[in-house]
Design an enzyme around this catalytic site. Structure first.
Site, PDB file in Angstrom:
ATOM      1  N   ASP A 222     -11.278   2.781   4.762  1.00 16.65           N
ATOM      2  CA  ASP A 222     -11.681   1.381   4.579  1.00 16.65           C
ATOM      3  C   ASP A 222     -13.204   1.221   4.533  1.00 16.65           C
ATOM      4  OD1 ASP A 222      -9.586  -0.372   4.140  1.00 16.65           O
ATOM      5  OD2 ASP A 222      -9.027  -0.470   6.252  1.00 16.65           O
TER       6      ASP A 222
ATOM      7  N   GLN B  30      -4.485  -1.553   9.863  1.00 12.39           N
ATOM      8  CA  GLN B  30      -4.316  -2.878   9.264  1.00 12.39           C
ATOM      9  C   GLN B  30      -4.773  -3.973  10.244  1.00 12.39           C
ATOM     10  OE1 GLN B  30      -3.208  -3.543   6.004  1.00 12.39           O
ATOM     11  NE2 GLN B  30      -3.869  -5.603   6.514  1.00 12.39           N
TER      12      GLN B  30
ATOM     13  N   LYS C 180       0.843  -1.208   0.000  1.00 10.35           N
ATOM     14  CA  LYS C 180       0.000   0.000   0.000  1.00 10.35           C
ATOM     15  C   LYS C 180       0.873   1.250   0.000  1.00 10.35           C
ATOM     16  CE  LYS C 180      -3.733  -2.464   2.306  1.00 10.35           C
ATOM     17  NZ  LYS C 180      -4.390  -2.817   3.562  1.00 10.35           N
TER      18      LYS C 180
END
Ligand code: NDP
Length: 283
Positions: free
Chosen positions: A119, A96, A52
């Site tokens: 997200d 994460q 990422k």
């Protein structure tokens, strides 16, 4: 012969469009910022975060990494998120998963400001999605990327029979909402479903997000079906495989996303796309 849905190719197109937007924003003196919080030394998490970060840098997005040891306190994480919430250089905040067991993951997610929840996991954003509200809000990147893939391949979802295998908060449920919002007729099947394959065999589109290799095989689909394989599993030789085991030469599946090279690159491309969209929305 089954045809491949090329996630790498579509991800490249999405990334090119994202880069062009970043360049436009730069002319106004604005750089989108993505903050990624990584806790502990889970190798898969480290790999994803590295991918990422690399992609963000490549596209001109400012990548802000916050790494913590596995024994970090929940209070420290919450304080970090609060400070990122107030940092105008940060447009998206990503934590994460998985987090260590002593940390309440839901509490952490709910600390992120909904307008920085890149997200799309915050209950406000999940609610926006399920209500199909006509406003701008982030959506879980994997299912959003799948919708982009299907659109690029001109799959008509209106009235299509769609079966989603799995009902997690990060893939199955938001996928269900997106498909419903696209006017598909949706069934979500999971570990309590009886005769699960009766559903997949009747579907025009199957999205499998289970995390078990050999979950579905050639005979489990309608001939010509579109199959989106989200699963990421390691086989007995340590090779990355999806949930679907099929023979590319003889399969009657119409189209399928390969693993690797299908959904994975789309998830990262969508994360970058959404970071930049959120930056634009904030202006
Ligand atoms: P979860 O473990 O959170 O959810 C798995 C789902 O599969 C659950 O809903 C579970 O049902 C269901 N399930 C498990 N076993 C069976 C079974 N035998 N029959 C029917 N349903 C079953 O996983 P995630 O949603 O987080 O991820 C799924 C897969 O997708 C993983 O391999 C993950 O690595 C991959 N993934 C890939 C991404 C990418 O970008 N390519 C992004 C995100 C995930 P129940 O709810 O009843 O327990």
């Amino acid at each position: 012969m089954v045809e491949m849905i090329d996630g790498r190719k579509v991800a490249k197109e999405v990334n090119a469009a994202t880069k062009a937007k970043v360049e436009e924003l730069a002319k106004k003196g604005v750089t989108p910022g993505l903050a990624v919080i990584l806790v502990g030394d889970n190798q898969a998490s480290q790999r994803y975060v590295h991918m990422k970060e690399k992609k963000a840098v490549e596209l001109g997005i400012n990548s802000i990494m916050k790494t913590f040891p596995a024994d970090v306190s929940e209070a420290t994480l919450i304080d970090t998120i609060k400070s990122l919430n107030n940092d105008s250089a940060v447009n998206g905040i990503l934590v994460q998963a998985p987090l260590p067991a002593h940390i309440d993951e839901q509490k952490v997610i709910e600390t992120i400001k909904p307008e920085k929840d890149v997200d799309g996991f915050h209950p406000i954003n999940v609610g926006n999605l399920f209500l199909n509200l006509d406003k701008k809000y982030p959506v879980a990147c994997t299912p959003k990327g799948i919708m982009t893939l299907l659109e690029k391949y001109n799959v008509n979802l209106d009235g299509a029979k769609v079966v989603i295998v799995g009902r997690s908060s990060i893939v199955g449920k938001p996928m269900l909402a997106l498909m419903l919002n696209a006017n598909a007729t949706v069934t979500d099947v999971h570990s309590h479903t009886k005769n699960l394959k009766d559903y997949t065999r009747d579907a025009d589109v199957v999205v499998s997000a289970v995390g078990k290799s050999n979950m579905l095989t050639d005979g489990d689909f309608k001939p010509g079906a579109y199959v989106i394989d989200v699963g990421q599993n390691l086989d007995e030789n340590g090779k990355l495989v999806g949930d679907v085991n099929y023979n590319p030469e003889t399969s009657k599946i119409g189209y399928i996303t390969p693993v690797p090279g299908g959904v994975g690159p789309m998830t990262i491309a969508t994360l970058m796309q959404q970071t930049v969209e959120m930056c634009e929305w904030s202006l």
